[in-house]
Scaffold this motif. Structure first.
Motif, PDB file in Angstrom:
ATOM      1  N   LEU A 171      -2.607  12.353   1.043  1.00 23.39           N
ATOM      2  CA  LEU A 171      -3.156  12.949  -0.173  1.00 23.39           C
ATOM      3  C   LEU A 171      -2.463  12.414  -1.422  1.00 23.39           C
ATOM      4  CD1 LEU A 171      -3.227  16.622   1.169  1.00 23.39           C
ATOM      5  CD2 LEU A 171      -5.103  14.960   1.188  1.00 23.39           C
ATOM      6  N   ASP A 172      -3.172  12.519  -2.540  1.00 20.41           N
ATOM      7  CA  ASP A 172      -2.633  12.143  -3.856  1.00 20.41           C
ATOM      8  C   ASP A 172      -2.132  10.698  -3.857  1.00 20.41           C
ATOM      9  OD1 ASP A 172      -3.104  14.755  -4.829  1.00 20.41           O
ATOM     10  OD2 ASP A 172      -1.235  15.443  -3.922  1.00 20.41           O
ATOM     11  N   VAL A 173      -2.931   9.807  -3.260  1.00 22.22           N
ATOM     12  CA  VAL A 173      -2.605   8.382  -3.218  1.00 22.22           C
ATOM     13  C   VAL A 173      -3.258   7.709  -4.420  1.00 22.22           C
ATOM     14  CG1 VAL A 173      -2.788   6.250  -1.894  1.00 22.22           C
ATOM     15  CG2 VAL A 173      -2.458   8.431  -0.710  1.00 22.22           C
ATOM     16  N   PRO A 174      -2.477   7.188  -5.360  1.00 17.69           N
ATOM     17  CA  PRO A 174      -3.072   6.564  -6.544  1.00 17.69           C
ATOM     18  C   PRO A 174      -3.670   5.196  -6.214  1.00 17.69           C
ATOM     19  CG  PRO A 174      -0.696   6.301  -6.586  1.00 17.69           C
ATOM     20  CD  PRO A 174      -0.999   7.166  -5.392  1.00 17.69           C
ATOM     21  N   GLY A 175      -4.491   4.694  -7.137  1.00 16.30           N
ATOM     22  CA  GLY A 175      -5.045   3.354  -6.994  1.00 16.30           C
ATOM     23  C   GLY A 175      -6.520   3.359  -6.619  1.00 16.30           C
ATOM     24  N   GLU A 176      -7.207   2.260  -6.934  1.00 18.96           N
ATOM     25  CA  GLU A 176      -8.619   2.110  -6.599  1.00 18.96           C
ATOM     26  C   GLU A 176      -8.799   2.028  -5.088  1.00 18.96           C
ATOM     27  OE1 GLU A 176     -11.399   2.025  -8.501  1.00 18.96           O
ATOM     28  OE2 GLU A 176     -10.146   2.611 -10.208  1.00 18.96           O
ATOM     29  N   GLY A 195       0.816  -1.207   0.000  1.00 19.68           N
ATOM     30  CA  GLY A 195       0.000   0.000   0.000  1.00 19.68           C
ATOM     31  C   GLY A 195       0.848   1.255   0.000  1.00 19.68           C
ATOM     32  N   VAL A 196       0.549   2.188   0.894  1.00 18.02           N
ATOM     33  CA  VAL A 196       1.275   3.459   0.928  1.00 18.02           C
ATOM     34  C   VAL A 196       2.690   3.293   1.458  1.00 18.02           C
ATOM     35  CG1 VAL A 196      -0.828   4.841   1.140  1.00 18.02           C
ATOM     36  CG2 VAL A 196       0.340   4.049   3.214  1.00 18.02           C
ATOM     37  N   PHE A 197       3.028   2.104   1.956  1.00 19.48           N
ATOM     38  CA  PHE A 197       4.392   1.839   2.435  1.00 19.48           C
ATOM     39  C   PHE A 197       5.210   1.027   1.425  1.00 19.48           C
ATOM     40  CE2 PHE A 197       1.598   1.528   6.333  1.00 19.48           C
ATOM     41  CZ  PHE A 197       1.761   2.854   6.695  1.00 19.48           C
TER      42      PHE A 197
END
Length: 381
Positions: free
Chosen positions: A144-149, A106-108
């Motif tokens: 913010l501005d996290v791509p992906g479904e 994910g974000v990591f």
């Protein structure tokens, strides 16, 4: 005569105190043995959804809207919980450059990556009160501005990843059924019935009452000087985890906050403003995760149970910095009030799991829609 009477009374009182001590220690020993037996592993590593949960959830939504209406401001409908914000501030969230490969999800997933974010710091009550009142304290983090479904099909939140926490490692209810009973009692102003629903001692939730009392803690000196916990579990790729945010002042320039005047109604906002806006000193935290070990009693469906840190230690995955900034303006406070935080504003790699998180999915969304629609109507008048 009087002397003999006092001696008799003293012996009687001593025996009574000794009896109470023995009974108390026995009850403590029996309770410890019972919970040691009850809270023993292994546990499931999968969600287990009980029948009737959807109907209970609908009832909780109705109670939450009642609470929102009871605590509304003269002109605005407030949140059903964490109504009073100390501020919404900008933050940088940086993934560790040497993060273990098993945690890169994910974000990591990209070591060294820095995300821009908003952080909302708040009191827990549904009605704004003086900061010195015993209360839960909350931190909500929005990357913010996290791509992906994302898990929720919400156009306004397609680029966001939220983490929602408060300042105690365990929740004061075990599941949606208990939450319905507890919350309904509070919505009706019958707080005594929240943990004692009837005269049958088998239905009393004394352990959960103790958790609630510990959660309603005295205020810290500053909202950046306490630890915040997810309480409920989440996915991190293939792992079941809980997460927390801990202060790491050693990662920031040295700073000593002036002793706050706790008689002021908003001294926590003042402390945040003093550090970030007047003294221009950033605040630092570490974002950590704790992996479930299902061989031990680390349940997914009961957030009232704290996972044993000696068995599953916390691991740092990212650093959070609140840089020096101006945040206490009318425009930004209104922006803060309209921000919506929901753990289901999320990538699938961070999917919320467990009954309380399933409840959040329905209740947060319904209350947000109701609150924002009512506020739009008020603004149009």
């Amino acid at each position: 005569m009087l002397h003999r009477l006092w001696l008799w009374f003293g012996r009687w009182l001593g025996k009574l105190l000794l009896l109470l001590l023995v009974v108390g220690l026995s009850a403590w020993g029996i309770g410890t043995a019972y919970y040691s037996w009850k809270f023993s592993g292994p546990v499931s590593s999968e969600e287990q959804i009980p029948p009737g949960e959807a109907a209970l959830t609908q009832g909780i939504i109705e109670d939450a809207i009642r609470v929102v209406e009871q605590h509304r401001d003269n002109t605005r409908v407030l949140r059903d919980a964490h109504a009073k914000a100390h501020g919404c501030v900008r933050a940088h969230v940086t993934v560790l450059s040497d993060l273990d490969s098993s945690l890169r999800h994910g974000v990591f997933s990209e070591p060294g990556k820095t995300w821009q974010a908003w952080v909302r710091l708040s009191n827990g009550n549904a009605y704004p009160q003086f900061d010195r009142a015993r209360d839960a304290r909350g931190m909500a983090l929005k990357l913010l501005d996290v791509p992906g479904e994302k898990l929720l099909n919400s156009p306004a939140h397609t680029s966001e990843q939220d983490f929602v926490m408060f300042n105690h490692p365990a929740f004061f209810v075990r599941d949606v059924a208990e939450y319905k009973s507890n919350f309904a009692a509070q919505a009706e102003g019958k707080k005594a019935l929240a943990f004692f629903p009837d005269w049958d001692p088998r239905n009393w939730e004394i352990r959960h009452l103790i958790i609630a009392l510990k959660t309603l803690a005295p205020a810290p000196h500053s909202p950046v000087a306490t630890t915040y916990n997810s309480i409920a579990p989440f996915k991190l790729g293939p792992h079941n985890i809980k997460y927390r945010v801990i202060p790491t002042p050693e990662s920031c320039p040295g700073y000593a906050l002036p002793t706050p005047n706790k008689d002021l109604p908003n001294f926590l906002r003042s402390a945040l403003y003093q550090q970030l806006s007047l003294d221009r000193t950033p605040a630092c935290f570490a974002l950590q995760i704790q992996r479930q070990n299902p061989s031990y009693y680390m349940p997914i469906e009961d957030p009232s149970v704290e996972w044993d840190e000696s068995i599953a230690p916390f691991e740092t995955v990212a650093k959070i910095e609140l840089p020096a900034q101006d945040f206490d303006s009318r425009e930004q406070n209104l922006f803060c009030d309209n921000l919506s935080f929901n753990p289901w504003h999320s990538l699938p790699e961070h999917r919320p799991i467990g009954g309380i998180n399933r409840l959040r999915k329905a209740v947060y969304g319904a209350v947000r829609v109701y609150r924002q629609e009512r506020n739009r109507q008020s603004a149009a008048k």
